[in-house]
Design an enzyme around this catalytic site. Structure first.
Site, PDB file in Angstrom:
ATOM      1  N   LYS A  70       0.858   4.714   6.744  1.00 39.31           N
ATOM      2  CA  LYS A  70       0.418   5.564   5.640  1.00 39.31           C
ATOM      3  C   LYS A  70       1.150   6.896   5.745  1.00 39.31           C
ATOM      4  O   LYS A  70       1.930   7.148   6.646  1.00 39.31           O
ATOM      5  CB  LYS A  70      -1.097   5.813   5.686  1.00 39.31           C
ATOM      6  CG  LYS A  70      -1.955   4.569   5.783  1.00 39.31           C
ATOM      7  CD  LYS A  70      -1.915   3.709   4.540  1.00 39.31           C
ATOM      8  CE  LYS A  70      -2.776   2.457   4.702  1.00 39.31           C
ATOM      9  NZ  LYS A  70      -2.609   1.517   3.580  1.00 39.31           N
ATOM     10  N   SER A  74       0.802  -1.226   0.000  1.00 35.09           N
ATOM     11  CA  SER A  74       0.000   0.000   0.000  1.00 35.09           C
ATOM     12  C   SER A  74       0.835   1.275   0.000  1.00 35.09           C
ATOM     13  O   SER A  74       0.317   2.357  -0.287  1.00 35.09           O
ATOM     14  CB  SER A  74      -0.942   0.020   1.204  1.00 35.09           C
ATOM     15  OG  SER A  74      -0.228   0.205   2.413  1.00 35.09           O
TER      16      SER A  74
END
Length: 222
Positions: A89, A35
């Site tokens: 993230k 990701s």
């Protein structure tokens, strides 16, 4: 039992100190998904500074002191507000920011991100499906990062506008079409931030017989 404790007190003290350091000071995280490609790859092990933002009671989200403020562009680990899963993230929206995405172009407070250095890359999806991705450098609000875009596969490419609440942060994965981030789990309250990811400690190619990727070991995360 008393004799066993006495004979092993040095080892037990080491375990206690080790546990305190890892839960309150510094940690490392193996990366199982893509990701955050191309910044962080599957098989990377990243170093996380748990004292970057808050000093917390070990094994809790209770902050005893604020040590620093998260900045736009920081790569952070946090507990998902959706289900508690630990995620990594990038912060793209700070408290009070208005975040929007139009056809996968990011806007913050009305400012449109710029994209340079576009280049093709090969990406292997689930089931060994090979697709051509596009990698680029994204510039926005004084920060920049490498990002990746995949062919349309049902990703959320339009979002917002959304105003980030006080003491919350809007997160995006650098691999924009393959990331469960704030578009899906919502903004992340500061209390759920764990720390800032600084460097890659180790790296192994999990799709290539776990061979070491020496060129990534020790590199800074930007």
């Amino acid at each position: 039992m008393r004799k066993w404790l006495k004979d092993n007190r040095g080892f037990l003290l080491f375990l206690l100190c080790f546990g305190f350091v890892r839960t309150a000071v510094a940690d490392w995280n193996p990366i199982p998904t893509g990701s955050m490609k191309p910044t962080i790859l599957e098989g990377d092990v990243v170093f996380v500074n748990r004292l970057a933002f808050d000093a917390k009671v070990p094994l809790t989200d209770w902050s005893v002191a604020r040590l620093g403020d998260p900045q736009r562009g920081d790569v952070v680990t946090f507990s998902s507000p959706k289900d508690g899963t630990r995620l990594i993230k990038r912060i793209v929206g700070l408290p009070g920011d208005v975040v929007q995405m139009r056809d996968e172009v990011l806007f913050v407070n009305g400012e449109r991100a710029g994209y340079t250095d576009l280049a093709p890359a090969t990406e292997i999806l689930t089931g060994d499906v090979e697709v051509t991705a596009v990698r680029a450098t994204e510039h926005l609000a004084g920060s920049r990062r490498s990002v990746q875009f995949l062919p349309p596969v049902g990703a959320l490419r339009d979002f917002g506008p959304l105003k980030v609440p006080a003491d919350h942060y809007f997160m995006l994965g650098d691999n924009r079409d393959n990331s469960e981030d704030s578009r899906f789990i919502g903004t992340v309250p500061r209390r759920l931030l764990i720390g800032r990811a600084h460097h890659i400690l180790l790296s192994a190619d999990i799709t290539g017989h776990w061979l070491p990727r020496w060129e990534r070991t020790g590199s800074a995360i930007r």
